[in-house]
Write a protein that holds these residues in place. Structure first.
Motif, PDB file in Angstrom:
ATOM      1  N   ARG A 138       0.690  -0.998   0.104  1.00  0.00           N
ATOM      2  CA  ARG A 138       0.012  -0.065   0.117  1.00  0.00           C
ATOM      3  C   ARG A 138       0.753   1.392   0.122  1.00  0.00           C
ATOM      4  N   GLU A 139       1.901   1.145   0.671  1.00  0.00           N
ATOM      5  CA  GLU A 139       2.951   2.286   0.616  1.00  0.00           C
ATOM      6  C   GLU A 139       3.537   2.689  -0.640  1.00  0.00           C
ATOM      7  N   GLN A 140       3.865   3.900  -0.725  1.00  0.00           N
ATOM      8  CA  GLN A 140       4.780   4.188  -1.983  1.00  0.00           C
ATOM      9  C   GLN A 140       5.967   4.398  -1.383  1.00  0.00           C
ATOM     10  N   VAL A 141       7.045   4.151  -2.166  1.00  0.00           N
ATOM     11  CA  VAL A 141       8.627   4.386  -1.942  1.00  0.00           C
ATOM     12  C   VAL A 141       9.247   5.597  -2.769  1.00  0.00           C
ATOM     13  N   ASP A 142       9.913   6.429  -2.210  1.00  0.00           N
ATOM     14  CA  ASP A 142      10.419   7.513  -2.936  1.00  0.00           C
ATOM     15  C   ASP A 142      11.794   7.046  -3.719  1.00  0.00           C
ATOM     16  N   ILE A 143      12.109   6.727  -4.869  1.00  0.00           N
ATOM     17  CA  ILE A 143      13.156   6.323  -5.297  1.00  0.00           C
ATOM     18  C   ILE A 143      13.977   7.439  -6.724  1.00  0.00           C
ATOM     19  N   ALA A 144      15.250   7.062  -6.905  1.00  0.00           N
ATOM     20  CA  ALA A 144      15.864   7.892  -7.666  1.00  0.00           C
ATOM     21  C   ALA A 144      15.906   7.038  -8.947  1.00  0.00           C
ATOM     22  N   ALA A 145      15.580   7.553  -9.908  1.00  0.00           N
ATOM     23  CA  ALA A 145      15.602   6.845 -11.138  1.00  0.00           C
ATOM     24  C   ALA A 145      16.358   7.625 -12.464  1.00  0.00           C
TER      25      ALA A 145
END
Length: 439
Positions: free
Chosen positions: A357-364
């Motif tokens: 359910r939770e989003q994750v902040d990632i670098a792309a």
């Protein structure tokens, strides 16, 4: 380097440079496994194009058993029935060949040399198992999705290459590639959701060592089939737009079973050497991050010494990048979350693994960000874990420092670094948990 560099560290750094130089010398001339009798001969690019100038299909002799002359004629008839400028090029690919082992390069060369105002091209992928579709000037006939949809269809699970090419041609001709692609993706999502699975700790929970470790777990449905060479390959699936609930149910695995590990090891060693040279040329009084860069340098050397797979070697790249960032005037982003080999990230985005359910902040990186926005799955670093090929971030955090940190994307703050994690033994402990032999 300036005299401000800690004297106690000097022997370690100097020793690492010597070891790395010896490692690079030992690796010179070492290459990845060759593909006997399958590398296109010199001039094969011209041969492919010459055949396609007069007909719709080129099949290299290496694929002759998979697509027989009779099947080629049938495919040509199906292409003619569509009335579309479809060409098929099936060519075995290997690093260093006329297309540098890249299906993208194959498509680009064919398009450029044919010089047609409109072209729909179907080729095999980099490892010969699946199809890629490209259309010029725009993807009017859903060529891209048509090729990928074929890899998801249940009825084609055990079908040969000729059958897959034929179905892709039919989808292009009918303009239903995107609809079939979405329908099959949703079916696989439902099938996965109905399966019991064990989740790893949510981001922000402890992963051992007394530190708080953000963890990414991705529930992945993997379309694993046997390739023509007998290896297991996994195909790409869709992801949702950034403003939707992100999922990566069956990510694009970059066929790491056949990756050039020796080449990546050379690259990793060169990156660490370059970081050492950058530190030697830095002014300690004007470089507040010098000590942190040295920590990253030491950690990268340790990981390189203990690296036993592609994920560890990618970790060396991430640590070297962390060291370079420490020397820079302004902090930068880490390497791409999905695969550090893509290079530095260009921005951050919210991503939610399937089943969470939770989003994750990632670098792309730019390519992965564009793929997510276009509802395509980005290419992901795949690893072997307990007999399965999975995205590196699906490995439980206790068995992978890289899954726990996303190669830097998931660190909790400026004082939480990859180097610090290596320094507290998290890399060594993860190695002890690993049960797979070196591939």
């Amino acid at each position: 380097m300036s005299s401000d560099r800690p004297a106690v560290r000097r022997p370690r750094a100097a020793g690492l440079l010597a070891v790395l130089l010896l490692a690079c010398a030992a690796l010179l001339g070492t290459g990845g496994p060759a593909r006997a009798d399958s590398t296109p001969a010199a001039g094969s690019a011209a041969t492919v194009v010459d055949v396609l100038r007069t007909g719709p299909i080129y099949v290299d002799p290496a694929f002759a058993a998979a697509v027989t002359p009779a099947q080629q004629k049938e495919l040509a008839d199906r292409i003619a029935a569509t009335g579309l400028p479809i060409k098929v090029a099936l060519v075995p690919l290997a690093k260093g060949d006329a297309f540098d082992g890249s299906a993208k390069s194959l498509a680009a060369v064919v398009n450029e040399r044919l010089g047609l105002p409109q072209l729909i091209l179907l080729t095999n992928d980099d490892f010969g198992t699946w199809l890629t579709g490209t259309e010029w000037p725009t993807d009017t006939h859903q060529t891209h999705d048509s090729a990928f949809a074929v890899s998801l269809l249940k009825e084609l699970k055990d079908a040969g290459l000729a059958a897959r090419v034929g179905r892709a041609i039919d989808l292009i001709g009918s303009g239903t590639g995107t609809a079939v692609y979405k329908a099959e993706s949703e079916r696989m999502d439902r099938e996965y959701a109905a399966r019991p699975h064990t989740e790893s700790p949510a981001p922000g929970t402890s992963s051992g060592g007394g530190s708080t470790v953000p963890v990414v777990t991705a529930a992945v449905v993997v379309a694993v089939l046997v390739s023509a060479g007998g290896g297991y390959l996994v195909r790409r699936r869709r992801s949702h737009r950034r403003d939707a609930a992100f999922a990566l149910p069956a990510v694009v695995f970059a066929a790491d079973l056949a990756a050039d590990e020796a080449g990546l090891r050379r690259q990793a060693a060169a990156e660490v050497l370059a970081l050492g040279e950058a530190m030697d040329g830095a002014d300690g009084t004007a470089t507040p991050g010098l000590s942190r860069a040295l920590d990253a340098y030491d950690a990268a050397g340790r990981v390189l010494d203990g690296a036993h797979d592609l994920a560890d070697l990618a970790g060396v790249l991430a640590l070297a990048a962390e060291g370079r960032a420490a020397l820079a005037p302004e902090p930068g982003l880490p390497l791409c979350f999905f695969d550090p080999r893509h290079g530095a990230a260009t921005g951050r985005t919210a991503w939610r693994p399937l089943g969470r359910r939770e989003q994750v902040d990632i670098a792309a990186c730019a390519d992965c960000t564009q793929a997510l926005r276009a509802r395509r799955a980005p290419q992901v670093l795949a690893v072997r874990d307990q007999g399965r090929t999975v995205p590196y971030f699906e490995v439980p955090a206790e068995r992978s420092l890289w899954a726990a940190t996303g190669y830097g994307s998931l660190l909790s703050g400026p004082d939480d670094t990859l180097a610090a994690r290596v320094g507290t033994g998290q890399f060594s402990r993860a190695r002890q948990y690993s049960t797979d032999p070196k591939d």
